[in-house]
Enzyme design. Structure first.
Site, PDB file in Angstrom:
ATOM      1  N   ASN A  55       0.763  -1.363   0.019  1.00  0.00           N
ATOM      2  CA  ASN A  55      -0.031  -0.039  -0.061  1.00  0.00           C
ATOM      3  C   ASN A  55       0.840   1.353  -0.005  1.00  0.00           C
ATOM      4  O   ASN A  55       1.811   1.054   0.470  1.00  0.00           O
ATOM      5  CB  ASN A  55      -0.968   0.079   1.245  1.00  0.00           C
ATOM      6  N   TYR A 112     -13.643   2.834   0.543  1.00  0.00           N
ATOM      7  CA  TYR A 112     -13.020   3.796   1.083  1.00  0.00           C
ATOM      8  C   TYR A 112     -13.488   5.262   0.471  1.00  0.00           C
ATOM      9  O   TYR A 112     -12.950   6.588   0.866  1.00  0.00           O
ATOM     10  CB  TYR A 112     -11.606   3.573   0.412  1.00  0.00           C
TER      11      TYR A 112
HETATM   12  C1  G6P Z   1      -8.262  -3.916   3.033  1.00  0.00           C
HETATM   13  C2  G6P Z   1      -7.461  -3.134   2.060  1.00  0.00           C
HETATM   14  C3  G6P Z   1      -5.960  -3.089   2.201  1.00  0.00           C
HETATM   15  C4  G6P Z   1      -5.739  -2.650   3.436  1.00  0.00           C
HETATM   16  C5  G6P Z   1      -6.454  -3.498   4.300  1.00  0.00           C
HETATM   17  C6  G6P Z   1      -6.259  -2.963   5.869  1.00  0.00           C
HETATM   18  O1  G6P Z   1      -7.897  -5.141   2.753  1.00  0.00           O
HETATM   19  O2  G6P Z   1      -7.867  -3.316   0.691  1.00  0.00           O
HETATM   20  O3  G6P Z   1      -5.405  -2.301   1.187  1.00  0.00           O
HETATM   21  O4  G6P Z   1      -4.280  -2.953   3.605  1.00  0.00           O
HETATM   22  O5  G6P Z   1      -7.739  -3.610   4.142  1.00  0.00           O
HETATM   23  O6  G6P Z   1      -6.684  -3.836   7.030  1.00  0.00           O
HETATM   24  P1  G6P Z   1      -5.944  -3.654   8.421  1.00  0.00           P
HETATM   25  O7  G6P Z   1      -6.416  -5.036   8.951  1.00  0.00           O
HETATM   26  O8  G6P Z   1      -4.458  -3.608   8.288  1.00  0.00           O
HETATM   27  O9  G6P Z   1      -6.572  -2.510   8.646  1.00  0.00           O
END
Ligand code: G6P
Length: 427
Positions: A147, A242
């Site tokens: 990311n 998002y």
């Molecule tokens: C989703 C998004 C990813 C992000 C993730 C965060 O999968 O598409 O880009 O990295 O959520 O998850 P977290 O558990 O790290 O907040």
């Protein structure tokens, strides 16, 4: 059948067991002979690697496992490379979430000022990794989850020769959500999907060729808040989660300001518990606790993509690629997240035409923000960095004038040699 070497850069991530589960399930059609997990954090690598080793043993697949902190060893001769790194670790993510709040701006790891800081740190490291791939495994496919995935993918595609495809689990999660509403298989669904990573819209949903958009819109209403319902009613499209940060900017900012912990701080706690769990020698599969992270189905997205390349399936998947005219309203050299034909030659974007007026301006603005961010990260160009934040709809002039950029650069100094190497500091 040619056997494959799969390398995971950032293999010490607590997400890795999820990925490995998909690799094991698909062994017959996607025969990985060697799985290499590389990470700079040896302790985490050994804990996660220990669980992976037990998972491989109990599934009886003949996959050789290599754990290494040496990137060159990991990349040498690889067929597929998955990158899932976090430069600066969760500590840096928390900083990305906290600094913007001091300036009255939303703090998020991929969106707005937080995503910008993340990109500045991450792009040079990813370009270094790409250089190693060019030397050591120049035929490999790089599947980028790192990311902010769309921005990092754009940097890789514009500034390296590596065959890169950017990936995110949002599209596959949409497929699962709609398939379960309709009671069909995800393979029966086609999405008319446009936008950028973490800034996309489902314009139409087809099931076995029939337009079921209205049926889905009707059925999901129950799961939406009153405000979300208004948005969906106004645009007749389903927004990526998002987009919440844009459509409900003020509310999100207030919630973030009054929250005791940022998402990164929560993730830090989840991570600690997961690592403890992974140490348990009797654990031989991905534990349920992993579902507390946001990466649902990321393994399936990765394996399906690699499978289609390897088997030259020519099916359609939604990934991040160079636009090349797919969305007429966006620059040709910018990365977009759109349906693509996936085969042995990679991802070819389908023509998605024009963006509707009510999503066009936002997408263009964020795309130009992304391009300025990429260029500023590569060139260490402070002016472009300032321009990027100035145009971003969640940031703007006030925060920049009040010193947001200076604080981001100062806070990330150890990761930003490109901005500090010349005249000491070049703000
Ligand atoms: C989703 C998004 C990813 C992000 C993730 C965060 O999968 O598409 O880009 O990295 O959520 O998850 P977290 O558990 O790290 O907040």
């Amino acid at each position: 059948m040619r056997q494959l070497t799969l390398t995971v850069i950032g293999g010490g991530s607590t997400y890795t067991p999820e990925l490995v589960e998909g690799v094991i399930k698909n062994f017959e059609v996607f025969p990985v002979k060697e799985l290499r997990l590389m990470d700079i954090d040896e302790e985490k690598l050994n804990i996660v690697g220990g669980l992976v080793k037990r998972m491989l043993e109990s599934s009886n697949v003949p996959i050789k496992l290599l754990l290494t902190i040496d990137r060159k060893i990991a990349l040498n001769g690889a067929d597929f490379v998955i990158s899932q790194i976090r430069v600066g670790g969760i500590k840096a993510r928390i900083r990305d979430e906290r600094i913007p709040l001091e300036f009255g701006v939303i703090g998020q790891e991929t969106t707005g000022a937080g995503g910008f800081a993340n990109a500045l740190r991450t792009i040079p490291v990813m370009l270094d990794i790409a250089k190693d791939i060019e030397k050591l495994s120049n035929n490999a496919w790089l599947i980028n989850f790192t990311n902010p995935s769309g921005i990092v993918t754009e940097a890789l595609l514009r500034y390296s020769k590596v065959k890169t495809i950017g990936l995110c689990n949002v599209p596959i999660n949409f497929l699962y959500r709609f398939a379960s509403i309709l009671g069909v298989d995800i393979k029966d669904i086609y999405l008319d999907y446009v936008g950028l990573n973490h800034l996309s819209w489902v314009r139409k949903i087809y099931s076995k060729g029939n337009d079921v958009t209205n049926e889905i819109l009707e059925k999901i209403k129950g799961n939406l808040s009153q405000k979300e319902r208004e948005i969906v009613k106004s645009i007749d499209m389903i927004p990526n989660g998002y987009l919440h940060y844009y459509y409900f900017k003020d509310e999100v900012l207030e919630t973030q300001k009054s929250s005791e912990k940022t998402r990164g701080e929560i993730v830090l706690e989840v991570e600690e518990k997961l690592l403890e769990r992974y140490k348990d020698e009797s654990l031989r599969e991905k534990p349920v606790e992993l579902s507390q992270r946001g990466g649902a189905h990321y393994s399936e997205a990765a394996v399906e993509l690699m499978k289609s390349i390897y088997l030259d399936r020519k099916d359609i998947q939604i990934v991040n690629v160079i636009n090349n005219g797919s969305i007429i309203d966006l620059p040709d050299n910018g990365v977009v997240e759109v349906p693509c034909i996936i085969g042995g030659n990679g991802a070819t974007p389908i023509s998605m035409g024009r963006l509707e007026p009510y999503i066009r301006g936002l997408t263009q603005t964020v795309k130009y923000y992304e391009q300025l961010t990429v260029e500023s990260a590569v060139e260490g160009d402070i002016k472009k960095a300032r321009q990027a934040l100035l145009v971003h709809p969640l940031v703007g002039a006030k925060a920049v004038a009040e010193g947001l950029l200076e604080k981001i650069l100062e806070g990330n100094k150890e990761f930003l040699p490109q901005f500090f190497r010349r005249q000491g500091i070049c703000i």
